[in-house]
Write an enzyme that holds these catalytic residues in place. Structure first.
Site, PDB file in Angstrom:
ATOM      1  N   THR A  45     -12.110 -38.706  -8.265  1.00 50.86           N
ATOM      2  CA  THR A  45     -13.118 -39.714  -7.985  1.00 50.86           C
ATOM      3  C   THR A  45     -12.706 -40.869  -8.210  1.00 50.86           C
ATOM      4  O   THR A  45     -11.938 -40.959  -9.280  1.00 50.86           O
ATOM      5  CB  THR A  45     -14.384 -39.258  -8.742  1.00 50.86           C
ATOM      6  OG1 THR A  45     -14.790 -37.848  -8.491  1.00 50.86           O
ATOM      7  CG2 THR A  45     -15.432 -40.155  -8.388  1.00 50.86           C
ATOM      8  N   ASN A  46     -12.914 -41.823  -7.368  1.00 48.18           N
ATOM      9  CA  ASN A  46     -12.470 -43.090  -7.572  1.00 48.18           C
ATOM     10  C   ASN A  46     -13.488 -44.122  -8.058  1.00 48.18           C
ATOM     11  O   ASN A  46     -14.676 -43.640  -7.977  1.00 48.18           O
ATOM     12  CB  ASN A  46     -12.075 -43.763  -6.226  1.00 48.18           C
ATOM     13  CG  ASN A  46     -10.483 -43.369  -5.901  1.00 48.18           C
ATOM     14  OD1 ASN A  46      -9.700 -43.530  -6.643  1.00 48.18           O
ATOM     15  ND2 ASN A  46     -10.484 -43.150  -4.653  1.00 48.18           N
ATOM     16  N   HIS A  94      -4.099 -46.785  -9.564  1.00 42.22           N
ATOM     17  CA  HIS A  94      -4.334 -46.081  -8.233  1.00 42.22           C
ATOM     18  C   HIS A  94      -5.067 -46.941  -7.319  1.00 42.22           C
ATOM     19  O   HIS A  94      -6.174 -46.929  -7.165  1.00 42.22           O
ATOM     20  CB  HIS A  94      -4.883 -44.641  -8.220  1.00 42.22           C
ATOM     21  CG  HIS A  94      -5.239 -43.939  -7.179  1.00 42.22           C
ATOM     22  ND1 HIS A  94      -4.126 -43.929  -5.963  1.00 42.22           N
ATOM     23  CD2 HIS A  94      -6.105 -43.635  -6.498  1.00 42.22           C
ATOM     24  CE1 HIS A  94      -4.718 -43.397  -5.038  1.00 42.22           C
ATOM     25  NE2 HIS A  94      -6.018 -43.160  -5.017  1.00 42.22           N
ATOM     26  N   ARG A 153       2.885 -40.397  -0.265  1.00 42.55           N
ATOM     27  CA  ARG A 153       2.661 -41.731   0.848  1.00 42.55           C
ATOM     28  C   ARG A 153       4.019 -42.309   1.117  1.00 42.55           C
ATOM     29  O   ARG A 153       4.312 -42.637   2.004  1.00 42.55           O
ATOM     30  CB  ARG A 153       1.405 -42.495   0.735  1.00 42.55           C
ATOM     31  CG  ARG A 153       0.202 -41.705   0.819  1.00 42.55           C
ATOM     32  CD  ARG A 153      -1.026 -42.715   0.532  1.00 42.55           C
ATOM     33  NE  ARG A 153      -2.318 -42.053   1.009  1.00 42.55           N
ATOM     34  CZ  ARG A 153      -3.260 -42.095   0.429  1.00 42.55           C
ATOM     35  NH1 ARG A 153      -3.645 -42.962  -0.849  1.00 42.55           N
ATOM     36  NH2 ARG A 153      -4.366 -41.321   0.723  1.00 42.55           N
TER      37      ARG A 153
HETATM   38  N1  APR Z   1     -22.659 -34.070  -8.790  1.00 51.11           N
HETATM   39  C1  APR Z   1     -21.951 -33.089  -8.031  1.00 51.11           C
HETATM   40  N2  APR Z   1     -21.504 -33.604  -6.744  1.00 51.11           N
HETATM   41  C2  APR Z   1     -22.004 -34.851  -6.394  1.00 51.11           C
HETATM   42  C3  APR Z   1     -22.596 -35.775  -7.355  1.00 51.11           C
HETATM   43  C4  APR Z   1     -23.042 -35.314  -8.675  1.00 51.11           C
HETATM   44  N3  APR Z   1     -23.692 -36.234  -9.364  1.00 51.11           N
HETATM   45  N4  APR Z   1     -22.893 -36.850  -6.421  1.00 51.11           N
HETATM   46  C5  APR Z   1     -22.306 -36.623  -5.299  1.00 51.11           C
HETATM   47  N5  APR Z   1     -21.707 -35.539  -5.203  1.00 51.11           N
HETATM   48  C6  APR Z   1     -20.966 -34.937  -4.216  1.00 51.11           C
HETATM   49  C7  APR Z   1     -21.639 -35.360  -2.921  1.00 51.11           C
HETATM   50  O1  APR Z   1     -22.697 -34.623  -2.556  1.00 51.11           O
HETATM   51  C8  APR Z   1     -20.237 -34.867  -1.853  1.00 51.11           C
HETATM   52  O2  APR Z   1     -20.624 -33.636  -1.326  1.00 51.11           O
HETATM   53  O3  APR Z   1     -19.719 -35.178  -3.950  1.00 51.11           O
HETATM   54  C9  APR Z   1     -19.159 -35.016  -2.658  1.00 51.11           C
HETATM   55  C10 APR Z   1     -18.411 -36.151  -2.551  1.00 51.11           C
HETATM   56  O4  APR Z   1     -17.692 -35.672  -1.080  1.00 51.11           O
HETATM   57  P1  APR Z   1     -17.415 -36.724   0.121  1.00 51.11           P
HETATM   58  O5  APR Z   1     -18.575 -37.621   0.150  1.00 51.11           O
HETATM   59  O6  APR Z   1     -17.111 -35.943   1.185  1.00 51.11           O
HETATM   60  O7  APR Z   1     -15.984 -37.276  -0.735  1.00 51.11           O
HETATM   61  P2  APR Z   1     -14.737 -37.039  -0.529  1.00 51.11           P
HETATM   62  O8  APR Z   1     -13.935 -37.689   0.504  1.00 51.11           O
HETATM   63  O9  APR Z   1     -14.660 -35.475  -0.969  1.00 51.11           O
HETATM   64  O10 APR Z   1     -13.791 -37.962  -1.911  1.00 51.11           O
HETATM   65  C11 APR Z   1     -14.681 -37.753  -3.033  1.00 51.11           C
HETATM   66  O11 APR Z   1     -12.421 -38.601  -4.166  1.00 51.11           O
HETATM   67  O12 APR Z   1     -10.846 -39.897  -3.229  1.00 51.11           O
HETATM   68  C12 APR Z   1     -11.980 -39.700  -4.063  1.00 51.11           C
HETATM   69  O13 APR Z   1     -13.003 -42.193  -3.287  1.00 51.11           O
HETATM   70  C13 APR Z   1     -12.979 -40.590  -3.139  1.00 51.11           C
HETATM   71  O14 APR Z   1     -14.437 -40.850  -5.070  1.00 51.11           O
HETATM   72  C14 APR Z   1     -14.344 -40.110  -3.802  1.00 51.11           C
HETATM   73  C15 APR Z   1     -13.989 -38.726  -4.175  1.00 51.11           C
END
Ligand code: APR
Length: 320
Positions: free
Chosen positions: A120-121, A176, A152
């Site tokens: 997560t970022n 990052h 990359r």
């Molecule tokens: N607890 C569990 N899951 C959560 C929570 C929480 N409190 N809040 C959000 N989520 C879930 C969302 O429901 C979603 O399914 O986290 C998931 C994130 O998935 P995506 O939106 O598809 O994002 P993704 O592309 O997987 O990236 C996730 O990684 O690279 C980083 O910047 C990016 O911070 C981001 C993370």
């Protein structure tokens, strides 16, 4: 021997890709966790049905209950929100910090012995906060960034030099973010320093500078193209390499956001450094010699990470 258990916190784009990769590699049984109801269960069912086709044995389940991650050996965290075009990773700080709090507590209460990889970022701040909230030892909590950033860098170099990506060993240090430090002096192509091979091939130094710059904004380039989210295939692949290094006690030296206390002149900070990953988690941080320019670039990068930590402390008193 019982199978290993891999818990994926966040079952979105990266989480789903992680589950697919881990299942294909038969790394263990997989639990997809998310706050969205039905989504992790649906993905788990869909992915389970890949098994007969791809021929993997793995139990894949979806849940909204932290109790189901109990006893996990590896936890990979992608919970939170990704970037949209025009956003920097730092813009995600407030919302993802509160997500790290609930994830950290979920890990602490259910699988305190796990090796935890945060994606997560903004990464360097989130992995630090996740460690604080979970209370796990520093060597068991690490951030995924350097493997991706180096991949990359390696991709762009392979294209430029017209060589196989397999022969490029690229190296990125620091946070990052846009201030990350691709280190050309430690980047080689089949053992040949990249700057030497550039001279041999008549590639101008300015091209290498452009590739360094493209690496720095490599995530943003993808966000701009996707428009609805950020990269997920390569981030997931990178974290899987780290998880395999831990589960297989491989002692790989991978660039990761590891806890650095003392080395590189740092005082208790998570930042991208070469780290040894084995059965004890982060077993060592390798301190390489840097030129003055690389040192000052790393300082800019670590200062940016420190600023984010101050912002986290301002947002959540328990971190201060
Ligand atoms: N607890 C569990 N899951 C959560 C929570 C929480 N409190 N809040 C959000 N989520 C879930 C969302 O429901 C979603 O399914 O986290 C998931 C994130 O998935 P995506 O939106 O598809 O994002 P993704 O592309 O997987 O990236 C996730 O990684 O690279 C980083 O910047 C990016 O911070 C981001 C993370």
């Amino acid at each position: 021997m019982a199978r290993k258990k891999i818990a994926l916190i966040g079952s979105g784009m990266i989480g789903g890709t992680l589950a697919h990769l881990a299942a294909k590699k038969e790394m263990g049984d997989i639990v997809l966790f998310d706050i969205a109801e039905g989504m992790p269960q649906g993905k788990a069912l869909d992915l389970s049905q890949c098994g007969p086709i791809e021929g993997f044995d793995a139990n894949i389940s979806g849940t909204n209950d932290y109790a189901d991650i109990a006893g996990a050996d590896v936890v990979i965290v992608t919970a939170g929100v990704p970037r949209k075009p025009g956003m920097s990773r730092d813009d995600l700080l407030g919302i993802n910090l509160s997500v790290m709090k609930s994830v950290g507590e979920g890990i602490k209460n259910n699988c305190p012995d796990a090796f935890v990889i945060c994606i997560t970022n903004p990464l360097d701040a989130m992995v630090w906060a996740l460690r604080e909230f979970s209370g796990l030892p520093h060597n068991k909590v690490v951030g995924m960034a350097g493997v991706l950033d180096s991949a990359r860098f390696a991709t762009f170099l392979a294209w430029e030099f017209g060589v196989s990506v397999k022969d490029v060993n690229a190296f990125v240090l620091g946070g990052h973010g846009d201030t990350m430090v691709p280190v050309t002096s430690y980047t080689t192509i089949s053992g040949i320093p990249v700057n030497d091979l550039a001279k041999i091939k008549g590639i101008d130094a300015s091209r290498i500078d452009e590739i360094v710059q493209r690496t720095r904004s490599g995530g943003g380039e993808i966000v701009g193209l996707l428009k609805t989210g950020s990269a997920y295939y390569a981030p997931a692949t990178s974290a899987i390499a780290m998880a395999e290094a831990y589960l297989g006690d491989q002692k790989r030296i991978l660039p990761c956001a590891a806890y650095v206390d003392g080395k590189y002149g740092l005082d208790g900070l998570y930042v991208g450094v070469p780290a040894v990953i084995g059965a004890n988690g982060i077993e060592d941080v390798v301190e390489i010699e840097l030129s003055d320019e690389e040192k000052s670039n790393l300082k800019v990068s670590t200062d940016a990470v420190e600023e984010l930590l101050e912002a986290c402390k301002g947002l959540d008193n328990s971190l201060a």
